[in-house]
Enzyme design. Structure first.
Site, PDB file in Angstrom:
ATOM      1  N   LYS A  34       0.839  -1.215   0.000  1.00 28.93           N
ATOM      2  CA  LYS A  34       0.000   0.000   0.000  1.00 28.93           C
ATOM      3  C   LYS A  34       0.872   1.262   0.000  1.00 28.93           C
ATOM      4  O   LYS A  34       0.637   2.193  -0.772  1.00 28.93           O
ATOM      5  CB  LYS A  34      -0.923  -0.031   1.219  1.00 28.93           C
ATOM      6  N   ARG A  39       3.256   5.991  -3.212  1.00 28.93           N
ATOM      7  CA  ARG A  39       4.433   6.768  -3.615  1.00 28.93           C
ATOM      8  C   ARG A  39       4.696   6.667  -5.115  1.00 28.93           C
ATOM      9  O   ARG A  39       5.044   7.646  -5.766  1.00 28.93           O
ATOM     10  CB  ARG A  39       5.662   6.297  -2.815  1.00 28.93           C
ATOM     11  N   GLN A 181       4.601   9.242   7.053  1.00 25.15           N
ATOM     12  CA  GLN A 181       3.810  10.085   6.143  1.00 25.15           C
ATOM     13  C   GLN A 181       4.284  11.530   6.243  1.00 25.15           C
ATOM     14  O   GLN A 181       4.364  12.239   5.236  1.00 25.15           O
ATOM     15  CB  GLN A 181       2.326   9.999   6.499  1.00 25.15           C
ATOM     16  N   ASP A 331       1.701  -0.844  11.821  1.00 21.57           N
ATOM     17  CA  ASP A 331       0.378  -1.325  11.404  1.00 21.57           C
ATOM     18  C   ASP A 331       0.081  -2.726  11.936  1.00 21.57           C
ATOM     19  O   ASP A 331      -1.044  -3.204  11.821  1.00 21.57           O
ATOM     20  CB  ASP A 331       0.268  -1.306   9.875  1.00 21.57           C
ATOM     21  N   LYS A 358      -4.607   6.674  14.298  1.00 20.50           N
ATOM     22  CA  LYS A 358      -4.829   5.807  13.130  1.00 20.50           C
ATOM     23  C   LYS A 358      -6.331   5.852  12.775  1.00 20.50           C
ATOM     24  O   LYS A 358      -7.054   6.686  13.282  1.00 20.50           O
ATOM     25  CB  LYS A 358      -4.350   4.390  13.444  1.00 20.50           C
TER      26      LYS A 358
HETATM   27  C1  S3P Z   1       2.286   4.906   6.085  1.00 25.33           C
HETATM   28  C2  S3P Z   1       2.929   5.133   7.261  1.00 25.33           C
HETATM   29  C3  S3P Z   1       2.440   4.638   8.556  1.00 25.33           C
HETATM   30  C4  S3P Z   1       1.374   3.556   8.417  1.00 25.33           C
HETATM   31  C5  S3P Z   1       0.378   3.836   7.332  1.00 25.33           C
HETATM   32  C6  S3P Z   1       1.057   4.089   5.999  1.00 25.33           C
HETATM   33  C7  S3P Z   1       2.863   5.451   4.863  1.00 25.33           C
HETATM   34  O1  S3P Z   1       1.911   5.711   9.269  1.00 25.33           O
HETATM   35  O2  S3P Z   1       0.707   3.396   9.641  1.00 25.33           O
HETATM   36  O3  S3P Z   1      -0.503   2.738   7.176  1.00 25.33           O
HETATM   37  O4  S3P Z   1       2.453   5.039   3.758  1.00 25.33           O
HETATM   38  O5  S3P Z   1       3.763   6.305   4.981  1.00 25.33           O
HETATM   39  P1  S3P Z   1       2.851   6.788   9.968  1.00 25.33           P
HETATM   40  O6  S3P Z   1       2.803   7.983   9.129  1.00 25.33           O
HETATM   41  O7  S3P Z   1       2.242   6.946  11.316  1.00 25.33           O
HETATM   42  O8  S3P Z   1       4.248   6.260  10.039  1.00 25.33           O
END
Ligand code: S3P
Length: 452
Positions: A34, A39, A181, A331, A358
Site C-alpha cells: 500500500k 508513492r 507520512q 500497522d 490511526k
Molecule cells: C504509512 C505510514 C504509517 C502507516 C500507514 C502508511 C505510509 O503511518 O501506519 O498505514 O504510507 O507512509 P505513519 O505515518 O504513522 O508512520
C-alpha cells in the site's frame, strides 16, 4: 468506543474456526504494498514520461488517488494487473478552488499535500469526516516553515486545507513525530520544488520515499539526525513492480501461528525492507522460526520470500520499547497484541501514542477487539499490556470499521472452535481487497454476510 470512519457501510464477516489438516496451498502471493503504491503513483504523476506500474495495491486507500490525479490532469489506465500513469505534458493542473477529496486515506492526503506544495499547485485537499479528525499539523507546520502558504479552511491543524500560494525554499525542518507520512510529505515537497531541505526526524520509520527518490536519481543523504535531500532533475520512471505488502502478509503469517502449524508457509516476493519487518522480528523473539530466501533488490527495495516454520507450543512474551521497532511494525501492533495472548506471561508495547491517530484510536480498538475474544489487555498511559495464556473463545467481535482490527480478528477467529461474527469486517478492503479470498485458499472458513 465509537467508530471514526462513518461514511461507508460495511458487511459483517462470518468466521468458523477450523484446525486445518494441511494448507491447501503452501505458497501465496499477497496484494501489492500500500505505501509503495501511493508513492509510485504520486512520483509517476510528477515525473516526465509514462510510468507502468505492476501489482499496484487496489485497496480503497490507494484507489482514491486515481480520480484525484485525474482531476489534476494525469491520465491513468488500468488493465489487469498493470496501471499506466501519463502525466500531463505541461505539468499538473493548478486551479484555484479545485477540491481533492482523499476519502479516509491519511497517507494519500499527507503525501499529496507535500507533492502539490512542492510543485506550486493551487488546490484544496480534503477528506471524509474520519480523515478530517486526523492531525495534519505534522505536515502543515513544516511546509509553512519552508515557505508554503497553507490555509486551514476548517478546524486548525485539520483538513480541509488550501495550498494557496508561496513556495518551498531551501531550509531545515524538525519533525515532531516519527510518522513516515510526515517525512514523506516534506521529501515530496523538496522533490517537487527541486529545493535542498534538511529533515530532522525522531526515528527512521518506513523509508520507501527515500528509496524511490534515490532510485530516480535524487540525491538524499543520511545525516546524524535525519536526512538531507538535494534538488535535482529526476530520471524517468518507466516501470515499477510493486512488491507484496509485508503488512498484508502478516495476517496470513499470524493465522499460521494462531493455528500452531507444524508445516511451512511460504509467502513469495514480499517487501522485506528492514523498516517494515518488525513484526517478523518479533515472532522470532517469541521463538518462531522465520527465514528469508531469494532476497533481491528491485527498484531500490529488498524483496524476497518469507518462510515460517513449525510453531512451538510455548511462545515467549515480548516487550516493544524502542521507537524504531515500534515504527517497523506500526500497522501490525493489533496483530502483535493478538500474538501476545498466546505467549506464556505478560507482554508489553510501550510508547505507542501515535496509535491514537490511526483509523481508530488503536490502543482502544485493539484492547476492545481482543477483550471480545475473552483476553485480558490493559492500556496504561500510551502503552498496552497483554496478559497471555488465557483461553480465548469465539464471539461477536467489533472491528470499529478499522481494517487492521478486522483482519486481526479474522486471523484469530480461525484458530478456535465455533463461529465468530466480525462486525463490519468487510472494511479489510481498505488495504487488502483479496484478503478473504486468500484466507479461503488457505482452507479457512471466512464469508461475508451481506447486509440487506
Ligand atoms: C504509512 C505510514 C504509517 C502507516 C500507514 C502508511 C505510509 O503511518 O501506519 O498505514 O504510507 O507512509 P505513519 O505515518 O504513522 O508512520
Amino acid at each position: 468506543m465509537s467508530s471514526i470512519n462513518n461514511l461507508s457501510s460495511y458487511d459483517d464477516l462470518l468466521v468458523s474456526g477450523t484446525q486445518l489438516p494441511s494448507f491447501s496451498q503452501g505458497k501465496l502471493r499477497v496484494t501489492g504494498d500500500k505505501s509503495i503504491s501511493h508513492r509510485v503513483l504520486l512520483v509517476g504523476a510528477a515525473t516526465p514520461g509514462i510510468t507502468q506500474i505492476h501489482h499496484l495495491n487496489h485497496g480503497s486507500a490507494v484507489k482514491v488517488l486515481i480520480p484525484t490525479l485525474q482531476a489534476l490532469g494525469v491520465n491513468i489506465e488500468q488493465k489487469d494487473a498493470v496501471t499506466n500513469v501519463y502525466p500531463p505534458s505541461n505539468g499538473l493542473y493548478s486551479r484555484k478552488g479545485l477540491r481533492l477529496n482523499l476519502g479516509a486515506s491519511s497517507a494519500a492526503a499527507r503525501l499529496l499535500l507535500g507533492l502539490l506544495s512542492g510543485l506550486g499547485i493551487n488546490a484544496i485537499v480534503d477528506g471524509d469526516t474520519s480523515l478530517q479528525r486526523q492531525p495534519m499539523e505534522w505536515v502543515i507546520e513544516p511546509l509553512r516553515e519552508l515557505g508554503v502558504d497553507i490555509r486551514e479552511l476548517g478546524t486548525p491543524g485539520h483538513l480541509p486545507v488550501e495550498i494557496a500560494g508561496g513556495q518551498v525554499y531551501d531550509g531545515k525542518v524538525h519533525l515532531s513525530v516519527g510518522s513516515a507520512q510526515a517525512r514523506s510529505a516534506i521529501l515530496l515537497a523538496a522533490f517537487g520544488s527541486g529545493r535542498n531541505v534538511e529533515i530532522k526526524h525522531l526515528t527512521l520509520s518506513r523509508d520507501h520515499t527515500i528509496r524511490l527518490l534515490r532510485y530516480i536519481g535524487i540525491n538524499i543523504q543520511n545525516t546524524p539526525e535525519g536526512v538531507r535531500i538535494c534538488g535535482g532533475r529526476p530520471r524517468p520512471l518507466p516501470e515499477y513492480i510493486v512488491p507484496s505488502d509485508p503488512s498484508a502478509a502478516a495476517y496470513l503469517v499470524a493465522a499460521h501461528v494462531f493455528q500452531r502449524r507444524k508445516d511451512e508457509l511460504v509467502l513469495e516476493n514480499v517487501g522485506v525492507n528492514p523498516t517494515r519487518i518488525g513484526f517478523f522480528n518479533l515472532l522470532k523473539e517469541c521463538g518462531i522460526p522465520i527465514r528469508y530466501e531469494n532476497v533481491y533488490e528491485a527498484f531500490g527495495e529488498p524483496v524476497g520470500n518469507i518462510i515460517i516454520g513449525e510453531v512451538p507450543n510455548k511462545l515467549k512474551p515480548f516487550q516493544i520499547k524502542d521507537d524504531y521497532s515500534f515504527h517497523s511494525m506500526i500497522d501490525e501492533i493489533p496483530l502483535a497484541a493478538a500474538i501476545a495472548t498466546l505467549c506464556s506471561g505478560q507482554s508489553a508495547i510501550y510508547g505507542a501514542a501515535e496509535l491514537l491517530f490511526k483509523e481508530t484510536n488503536r490502543l482502544i480498538s485493539t484492547r476492545d477487539m481482543l477483550s471480545a475474544f475473552g483476553s485480558h489487555v490493559e492500556i496504561v498511559g500510551d502503552s498496552l499490556l497483554i496478559f497471555g495464556d488465557i483461553p480465548l473463545k469465539h464471539g461477536i467481535i467489533p472491528s470499529f470499521r478499522d481494517h487492521r482490527i478486522a483482519m486481526t480478528a479474522v486471523a484469530l477467529a480461525c484458530s478456535f472452535p465455533g463461529r465468530s461474527r466480525i462486525l463490519e469486517g468487510s472494511c479489510y478492503k481498505t488495504s487488502f481487497p483479496d484478503f478473504t479470498e486468500l484466507m479461503r485458499c488457505f482452507g479457512f472458513d471466512v464469508y461475508t454476510q451481506n447486509h440487506q
